[in-house]
Design a protein around this motif. Structure first.
Motif, PDB file in Angstrom:
ATOM      1  N   MET A   1       0.823  -1.204   0.000  1.00 50.94           N
ATOM      2  CA  MET A   1       0.000   0.000   0.000  1.00 50.94           C
ATOM      3  C   MET A   1       0.861   1.259   0.000  1.00 50.94           C
ATOM      4  SD  MET A   1      -3.132  -1.056   2.581  1.00 50.94           S
ATOM      5  CE  MET A   1      -3.912   0.557   2.441  1.00 50.94           C
ATOM      6  N   VAL A   2       1.933   1.237   0.783  1.00 50.77           N
ATOM      7  CA  VAL A   2       2.854   2.380   0.810  1.00 50.77           C
ATOM      8  C   VAL A   2       3.460   2.609  -0.577  1.00 50.77           C
ATOM      9  CG1 VAL A   2       5.089   3.168   1.696  1.00 50.77           C
ATOM     10  CG2 VAL A   2       3.381   2.244   3.264  1.00 50.77           C
ATOM     11  N   LEU A   3       3.932   1.533  -1.212  1.00 51.49           N
ATOM     12  CA  LEU A   3       4.509   1.645  -2.551  1.00 51.49           C
ATOM     13  C   LEU A   3       3.459   2.086  -3.570  1.00 51.49           C
ATOM     14  CD1 LEU A   3       6.782  -1.532  -2.629  1.00 51.49           C
ATOM     15  CD2 LEU A   3       7.509   0.843  -2.372  1.00 51.49           C
ATOM     16  N   GLY A   4       2.240   1.561  -3.426  1.00 50.93           N
ATOM     17  CA  GLY A   4       1.169   1.943  -4.352  1.00 50.93           C
ATOM     18  C   GLY A   4       0.803   3.405  -4.235  1.00 50.93           C
ATOM     19  N   PHE A   5       0.672   3.907  -3.000  1.00 53.04           N
ATOM     20  CA  PHE A   5       0.365   5.322  -2.810  1.00 53.04           C
ATOM     21  C   PHE A   5       1.494   6.210  -3.334  1.00 53.04           C
ATOM     22  CE2 PHE A   5      -2.506   3.900   0.831  1.00 53.04           C
ATOM     23  CZ  PHE A   5      -3.664   4.158   0.119  1.00 53.04           C
ATOM     24  N   ALA A   6       2.742   5.770  -3.115  1.00 54.27           N
ATOM     25  CA  ALA A   6       3.881   6.537  -3.622  1.00 54.27           C
ATOM     26  C   ALA A   6       3.872   6.590  -5.155  1.00 54.27           C
ATOM     27  CB  ALA A   6       5.188   5.925  -3.119  1.00 54.27           C
ATOM     28  N   ALA A   7       3.532   5.456  -5.787  1.00 51.91           N
ATOM     29  CA  ALA A   7       3.470   5.414  -7.253  1.00 51.91           C
ATOM     30  C   ALA A   7       2.343   6.301  -7.782  1.00 51.91           C
ATOM     31  CB  ALA A   7       3.276   3.979  -7.725  1.00 51.91           C
ATOM     32  N   LEU A   8       1.214   6.340  -7.071  1.00 51.67           N
ATOM     33  CA  LEU A   8       0.110   7.221  -7.477  1.00 51.67           C
ATOM     34  C   LEU A   8       0.498   8.689  -7.356  1.00 51.67           C
ATOM     35  CD1 LEU A   8      -3.029   5.422  -5.985  1.00 51.67           C
ATOM     36  CD2 LEU A   8      -2.679   6.038  -8.389  1.00 51.67           C
ATOM     37  N   ILE A   9       1.244   9.022  -6.301  1.00 52.09           N
ATOM     38  CA  ILE A   9       1.716  10.403  -6.150  1.00 52.09           C
ATOM     39  C   ILE A   9       2.649  10.769  -7.305  1.00 52.09           C
ATOM     40  CG2 ILE A   9       3.117  11.940  -4.717  1.00 52.09           C
ATOM     41  CD1 ILE A   9       2.090  10.379  -2.278  1.00 52.09           C
ATOM     42  N   ALA A  10       3.525   9.813  -7.692  1.00 53.12           N
ATOM     43  CA  ALA A  10       4.499  10.078  -8.754  1.00 53.12           C
ATOM     44  C   ALA A  10       3.835  10.229 -10.120  1.00 53.12           C
ATOM     45  CB  ALA A  10       5.542   8.967  -8.792  1.00 53.12           C
ATOM     46  N   THR A  11       2.769   9.467 -10.364  1.00 52.19           N
ATOM     47  CA  THR A  11       2.131   9.490 -11.689  1.00 52.19           C
ATOM     48  C   THR A  11       0.941  10.434 -11.753  1.00 52.19           C
ATOM     49  OG1 THR A  11       0.790   7.561 -11.060  1.00 52.19           O
ATOM     50  CG2 THR A  11       2.865   7.137 -12.213  1.00 52.19           C
ATOM     51  N   ASN A  12       0.170  10.526 -10.657  1.00 52.06           N
ATOM     52  CA  ASN A  12      -1.016  11.388 -10.570  1.00 52.06           C
ATOM     53  C   ASN A  12      -1.903  11.261 -11.815  1.00 52.06           C
ATOM     54  OD1 ASN A  12      -2.874  13.243  -9.672  1.00 52.06           O
ATOM     55  ND2 ASN A  12      -1.611  15.039 -10.118  1.00 52.06           N
ATOM     56  N   PRO A  13      -2.613  10.146 -11.954  1.00 50.76           N
ATOM     57  CA  PRO A  13      -3.451   9.941 -13.145  1.00 50.76           C
ATOM     58  C   PRO A  13      -4.566  10.969 -13.308  1.00 50.76           C
ATOM     59  CG  PRO A  13      -3.901   8.272 -11.475  1.00 50.76           C
ATOM     60  CD  PRO A  13      -2.691   9.007 -11.024  1.00 50.76           C
ATOM     61  N   THR A  14      -4.913  11.692 -12.241  1.00 54.11           N
ATOM     62  CA  THR A  14      -5.967  12.707 -12.363  1.00 54.11           C
ATOM     63  C   THR A  14      -5.551  13.832 -13.298  1.00 54.11           C
ATOM     64  OG1 THR A  14      -5.129  13.795 -10.362  1.00 54.11           O
ATOM     65  CG2 THR A  14      -6.959  12.260 -10.107  1.00 54.11           C
ATOM     66  N   SER A  15      -4.249  14.000 -13.499  1.00 54.41           N
ATOM     67  CA  SER A  15      -3.788  15.042 -14.424  1.00 54.41           C
ATOM     68  C   SER A  15      -4.213  14.744 -15.858  1.00 54.41           C
ATOM     69  CB  SER A  15      -2.259  15.178 -14.363  1.00 54.41           C
ATOM     70  OG  SER A  15      -1.633  13.955 -14.746  1.00 54.41           O
ATOM     71  N   LEU A  16      -4.498  13.455 -16.148  1.00 60.49           N
ATOM     72  CA  LEU A  16      -4.966  13.075 -17.487  1.00 60.49           C
ATOM     73  C   LEU A  16      -6.486  13.109 -17.588  1.00 60.49           C
ATOM     74  CD1 LEU A  16      -2.625   9.983 -18.032  1.00 60.49           C
ATOM     75  CD2 LEU A  16      -2.288  12.313 -18.876  1.00 60.49           C
ATOM     76  N   LEU A  17      -7.156  13.142 -16.433  1.00 54.83           N
ATOM     77  CA  LEU A  17      -8.612  13.101 -16.431  1.00 54.83           C
ATOM     78  C   LEU A  17      -9.242  14.457 -16.154  1.00 54.83           C
ATOM     79  CD1 LEU A  17      -9.074   9.792 -14.358  1.00 54.83           C
ATOM     80  CD2 LEU A  17      -9.287  10.059 -16.834  1.00 54.83           C
TER      81      LEU A  17
ATOM     82  N   VAL B   1      -2.467  14.532  -2.492  1.00 51.00           N
ATOM     83  CA  VAL B   1      -2.599  14.836  -1.065  1.00 51.00           C
ATOM     84  C   VAL B   1      -3.272  13.676  -0.330  1.00 51.00           C
ATOM     85  CG1 VAL B   1      -3.756  16.325   0.608  1.00 51.00           C
ATOM     86  CG2 VAL B   1      -2.598  17.334  -1.357  1.00 51.00           C
ATOM     87  N   VAL B   2      -4.354  13.148  -0.907  1.00 46.12           N
ATOM     88  CA  VAL B   2      -5.050  12.008  -0.285  1.00 46.12           C
ATOM     89  C   VAL B   2      -4.112  10.805  -0.177  1.00 46.12           C
ATOM     90  CG1 VAL B   2      -6.914  10.334  -0.591  1.00 46.12           C
ATOM     91  CG2 VAL B   2      -7.338  12.758  -1.021  1.00 46.12           C
ATOM     92  N   CYS B   3      -3.346  10.553  -1.240  1.00 47.03           N
ATOM     93  CA  CYS B   3      -2.407   9.426  -1.222  1.00 47.03           C
ATOM     94  C   CYS B   3      -1.294   9.664  -0.204  1.00 47.03           C
ATOM     95  CB  CYS B   3      -1.801   9.218  -2.612  1.00 47.03           C
ATOM     96  SG  CYS B   3      -2.969   8.563  -3.823  1.00 47.03           S
ATOM     97  N   GLY B   4      -0.842  10.910  -0.093  1.00 41.56           N
ATOM     98  CA  GLY B   4       0.196  11.224   0.881  1.00 41.56           C
ATOM     99  C   GLY B   4      -0.276  11.002   2.307  1.00 41.56           C
ATOM    100  N   VAL B   5      -1.501  11.430   2.595  1.00 34.93           N
ATOM    101  CA  VAL B   5      -2.074  11.216   3.927  1.00 34.93           C
ATOM    102  C   VAL B   5      -2.268   9.723   4.189  1.00 34.93           C
ATOM    103  CG1 VAL B   5      -4.106  11.608   5.372  1.00 34.93           C
ATOM    104  CG2 VAL B   5      -3.191  13.485   3.985  1.00 34.93           C
ATOM    105  N   SER B   6      -2.765   9.005   3.192  1.00 36.59           N
ATOM    106  CA  SER B   6      -2.987   7.557   3.343  1.00 36.59           C
ATOM    107  C   SER B   6      -1.672   6.821   3.542  1.00 36.59           C
ATOM    108  CB  SER B   6      -3.711   7.012   2.106  1.00 36.59           C
ATOM    109  OG  SER B   6      -4.947   7.655   1.908  1.00 36.59           O
ATOM    110  N   LEU B   7      -0.655   7.201   2.774  1.00 32.45           N
ATOM    111  CA  LEU B   7       0.665   6.582   2.900  1.00 32.45           C
ATOM    112  C   LEU B   7       1.215   6.776   4.308  1.00 32.45           C
ATOM    113  CD1 LEU B   7       3.571   6.878   0.336  1.00 32.45           C
ATOM    114  CD2 LEU B   7       3.996   7.217   2.756  1.00 32.45           C
ATOM    115  N   THR B   8       1.129   8.003   4.800  1.00 28.03           N
ATOM    116  CA  THR B   8       1.622   8.308   6.152  1.00 28.03           C
ATOM    117  C   THR B   8       0.845   7.539   7.213  1.00 28.03           C
ATOM    118  OG1 THR B   8       2.201  10.536   5.397  1.00 28.03           O
ATOM    119  CG2 THR B   8       2.116  10.162   7.778  1.00 28.03           C
ATOM    120  N   SER B   9      -0.475   7.434   7.026  1.00 29.19           N
ATOM    121  CA  SER B   9      -1.321   6.736   7.997  1.00 29.19           C
ATOM    122  C   SER B   9      -0.988   5.254   8.063  1.00 29.19           C
ATOM    123  CB  SER B   9      -2.797   6.933   7.640  1.00 29.19           C
ATOM    124  OG  SER B   9      -3.146   8.297   7.631  1.00 29.19           O
ATOM    125  N   VAL B  10      -0.833   4.624   6.894  1.00 30.39           N
ATOM    126  CA  VAL B  10      -0.514   3.193   6.856  1.00 30.39           C
ATOM    127  C   VAL B  10       0.848   2.939   7.490  1.00 30.39           C
ATOM    128  CG1 VAL B  10       0.013   1.250   5.325  1.00 30.39           C
ATOM    129  CG2 VAL B  10      -1.944   2.714   4.837  1.00 30.39           C
TER     130      VAL B  10
END
Length: 352
Positions: A133-149, A161-170
């Motif tokens: 989960m930590v690696l997945g959230f980090a990868a989402l932060i790096a790619t940020n697919p919302t920039s394409l949507l 930001v949501v992924c960063g908070v989730s990563l820190t929480s986990v």
């Protein structure tokens, strides 16, 4: 309803979910285009994927051996590898984390310490899921697919930001629950938070956390070693394997994208909602890769390549299953012969 009846109903429900997802997937894909995609596939990567999957399973087995050894269970790496492949075989029918019960039974039979094996498996699952989960959230932060949507750049910060908070929480939760000084307090807090839930769910959750808490005294060096091995396995299973599967389907996307896709599919695969993760893997790849302009036939082909690796490992598991069944039958036969020799007068009765 009997226990067997409930199990059959659950299995039937999973088959229905799997069938519905696969029907939806094939409705999205033009079969003519899919046939062309298959013709253009680069099948030379298939053997490499199967080889990497064997390496991944062996790394997982070595990690499990270290964890079991810490619990006083000395099991050979080959036995754990065989148990893992047999679990892969049974996962073709038993979904998600339920199939790990097969692995527990095999390791319990080898060690005679069922509770120790159970604690080790829960700790392994907890650390693996947390790290992925930590690696997945980090990868989402790096790619940020919302920039394409999302065209509006003012809202593109939400997902990172949501992924960063989730990563820190986990990460914080894993550190606190595994710490000797804070683990007990964390269990008390979790018990308090679980009060609104039904007693059965509350009790089961607490039992799982208490089993993981067994490893609070092993020291951070051991946790870091297991985490490092888990990370190596994730990079092989979640990056290298997915990259090769993408190349075989002529898909070009970032390795970070494939990493968070692997984490999403892995997490959903833990849920007992489908058979052999079929339908989930295909629907996720078709839906999420479309964000990056990947055609649905290519995404479907990639999912089939990944599924072929599981079938390959299930085949190895079948070999282990047959080998162990044959050895058990031989052992029972020898035991019966030894018992018959111990019966007084047996030889005399045979003579007459």
């Amino acid at each position: 309803m009997t226990t067997r009846g409930r199990q059959l109903v659950k299995l039937f429900a999973r088959i229905l979910v799997t069938t519905a997802l696969l029907v939806w997937v094939f409705m999205q894909v033009d079969l003519g285009e899919f046939r062309q995609t298959v013709k253009m596939a680069r099948w030379e990567f298939l053997i490499a994927i199967w080889g990497l999957t064997i390496v991944l399973f062996w790394i997982r087995s070595y990690k499990m051996q270290l964890i079991l050894k810490r619990q006083g269970c000395n099991v050979g790496c080959a036995t754990i590898f065989g148990a893992t492949t047999v679990t892969c075989l049974y996962s073709m029918v038993i979904p998600g984390m339920l199939s790990t019960g097969v692995k527990w039974y095999i390791l319990k039979r080898s060690t005679g310490k069922g509770s120790n094996v159970f604690s080790s498996m829960l700790y392994n699952q907890f650390l693996t899921v947390s790290l992925m989960m930590v690696l997945g959230f980090a990868a989402l932060i790096a790619t940020n697919p919302t920039s394409l949507l999302i065209a509006d750049t003012g809202n593109q910060w939400v997902l990172p930001v949501v992924c960063g908070v989730s990563l820190t929480s986990v990460l914080l939760f894993a550190l606190l629950i595994l710490s000797k000084s804070t683990g007990g307090k964390m269990l008390e807090i979790i018990g308090f938070l679980l009060r609104p839930l039904p007693s059965r769910v509350r009790q089961k959750s607490r039992e799982i956390l208490e089993q993981i808490a067994v490893f609070q005294t092993v020291g951070w060096r051991f946790h870091l070693t297991v985490a490092l091995i888990t990370m190596i396995g994730t990079l092989i299973g979640g990056v290298a394997t997915y990259v090769l599967a993408a190349k075989s389907a002529n898909i070009t996307v970032s390795a970070f994208v494939l990493l968070w896709l692997c984490v999403v599919i892995y997490a959903l695969g833990r849920l007992p909602i489908s058979v052999a993760n079929l339908g989930i893997r295909e629907s996720m790849l078709i839906s999420l890769l479309s964000i990056y302009g990947v055609g649905k036939p290519a995404a479907l082909l990639m999912s089939m390549v990944l599924f072929s690796a599981l079938i390959f490992m299930a085949g190895i598991g079948a070999i282990f299953q047959l080998r162990w069944a044959s050895a058990a039958a031989t052992s029972n036969s020898v035991r019966q012969q030894d018992k018959s020799k111990e019966i007084p007068g047996h030889d005399l009765q045979r003579e007459f």
